[in-house]
Write an enzyme that holds these catalytic residues in place. Sequence first.
Site, PDB file in Angstrom:
ATOM      1  N   GLU A 135       0.824  -1.222   0.000  1.00  0.00           N
ATOM      2  CA  GLU A 135       0.000   0.000   0.000  1.00  0.00           C
ATOM      3  C   GLU A 135       0.854   1.267   0.000  1.00  0.00           C
ATOM      4  OE1 GLU A 135      -3.678   0.318   0.111  1.00  0.00           O
ATOM      5  OE2 GLU A 135      -2.800   2.185  -0.610  1.00  0.00           O
ATOM      6  N   GLY A 140       1.538   7.114  -0.586  1.00  0.00           N
ATOM      7  CA  GLY A 140       1.917   7.229   0.829  1.00  0.00           C
ATOM      8  C   GLY A 140       0.794   6.783   1.747  1.00  0.00           C
ATOM      9  N   LYS A 211       4.260   4.093 -10.280  1.00  0.00           N
ATOM     10  CA  LYS A 211       2.992   4.020  -9.539  1.00  0.00           C
ATOM     11  C   LYS A 211       1.836   3.705 -10.490  1.00  0.00           C
ATOM     12  CE  LYS A 211       4.566   7.263  -5.980  1.00  0.00           C
ATOM     13  NZ  LYS A 211       4.724   8.683  -5.655  1.00  0.00           N
ATOM     14  N   GLY A 311       6.344  11.047   2.915  1.00  0.00           N
ATOM     15  CA  GLY A 311       6.684  11.510   4.262  1.00  0.00           C
ATOM     16  C   GLY A 311       6.708  10.364   5.258  1.00  0.00           C
TER      17      GLY A 311
HETATM   18  N1  HSE Z   1       8.963  11.694  -4.083  1.00  0.00           N
HETATM   19  C1  HSE Z   1       7.817  10.856  -4.054  1.00  0.00           C
HETATM   20  C2  HSE Z   1       6.580  11.753  -4.035  1.00  0.00           C
HETATM   21  C3  HSE Z   1       7.866   9.981  -2.844  1.00  0.00           C
HETATM   22  O1  HSE Z   1       6.736  12.924  -3.735  1.00  0.00           O
HETATM   23  O2  HSE Z   1       5.488  11.320  -4.346  1.00  0.00           O
HETATM   24  C4  HSE Z   1       6.772   8.975  -2.764  1.00  0.00           C
HETATM   25  O3  HSE Z   1       6.833   8.121  -3.864  1.00  0.00           O
END
Ligand code: HSE
Length: 446
Positions: A135, A140, A211, A311
């Site tokens: 997940e 995130g 993604k 984060g």
């Molecule tokens: N740098 C990526 C973002 C981290 O800001 O979405 C999470 O994949």
Amino acid sequence: MPKNRKKDGVGVGLIGLGTIGTGVARVLRQNGDLIAERMGAPLRLIRIADIDTETDRGVNLDGIVFDADAQGLVEDPQVDIVVELIGGYDVARRFTLEAIRAGKHVVTANKALLALHGREIFGAAAAAGVDVAFEASVGGGIPILRSLREGLCANRIHSVQGILNGTTNYVLTEMEKTGESFEIALKRAQDLGYAEADPTFDVDGIDAAHKLCLLAAMAFGVDLDFNDIPTEGIRHLVPLDFEIAAEFDYRIKMLGIAKEEPSHPGRIEARVHPTLIPRSSMLAAVDGALTAFLVDGDAVGSTLYYGAGAGEMPTASAVVADLMELGREVCRESAGRVAPLSYPQQNLSSPRVLPLGELQGRLYLRFEVVDLPGVLSHVTGGLADHGIGIESVIQRGPSATGEPVTVVVWTHPSPEAAVREALKRIDTGPEVLSPTRVLRIEEEVG
Ligand code: HSE
């Protein structure tokens, strides 16, 4: 009620105590009681492996074996679930596969690993009768994968669109707000910790494409090759793009788009690029380092998922939710409740990704030319020769003969292949200073 075979707790081993790993340890400490109440058994973080065992991460690791022995962790009979938070490809792949072979469930936040080696990893997990949960790899803390995999699984999904990368969203928001260049906005993102020292994966759209591979698999049951997804980053955007977009009531957002159109049977639309979207659309309201996903299903209609896509604590929230899901399976000895990609491996198809040339839509074209008599007709005539209708033409610059000037054209809906053909010819003109920039305009983003 099925028997809980792990009342004493589910053993967790964590490889990689970086930012997210530290967040996972923190959430497990902070919410341990609540987690145990919800699961009916505690999650016990019993081992951590990292090459840096010296740095104080500011989290209480009392009672946890903490060393550099990832192999020992994977083989430890007390460990039921391995959390892979190493990042990168090779070492992460090795320990993920070792853990699976050792009969452990795996939780990972590593979208790059899954986008490139997903077939091998999911295949190995199916063969070993264990689960892989991820997940945290997309969005995130936003439970977008769980929503697609379970909450929306009764729907035929029409589209998944979103701001998939918080770093680029921060940079674009700053460029728009301050009128600063890409380089200056990126530097601020790096100073604030939103962008890596090497920002390539984020600003060139690679992270978003990783993604999108996972989202498309979950939404449409497709096994896409990451390299087949047309991907374009944000480096070429200039403050004028935002200014002109605003004059037309549009904003520029870096979108990942996946669609299954009845008009393209056997093919799937999947692409990542900066996009002009109407200011009134839901995704246009998403600013700063936040991310959002818009999913359209035949029964549910449009749904929106919004929040922190990166984060320490938001990502840890998703990792621990996966640990709880797998922990419940360990307690009930019931692995494989839902296939990791929502579709069993044998039901995944491999459609062709629709070539960008076959898209039909409005386009924003930015020409850098020399202000000489006839230059405008060179541009507009070149487009007309290929049947491209023009909605607006804007010229910006010092307005002096012989000086460089920017001309922006908004086209009527046009086949992208025809526009590209027209640009090939226009860009060879002696008064054209650099290759013309093309931005797609999307109207239907919520
Ligand atoms: N740098 C990526 C973002 C981290 O800001 O979405 C999470 O994949």
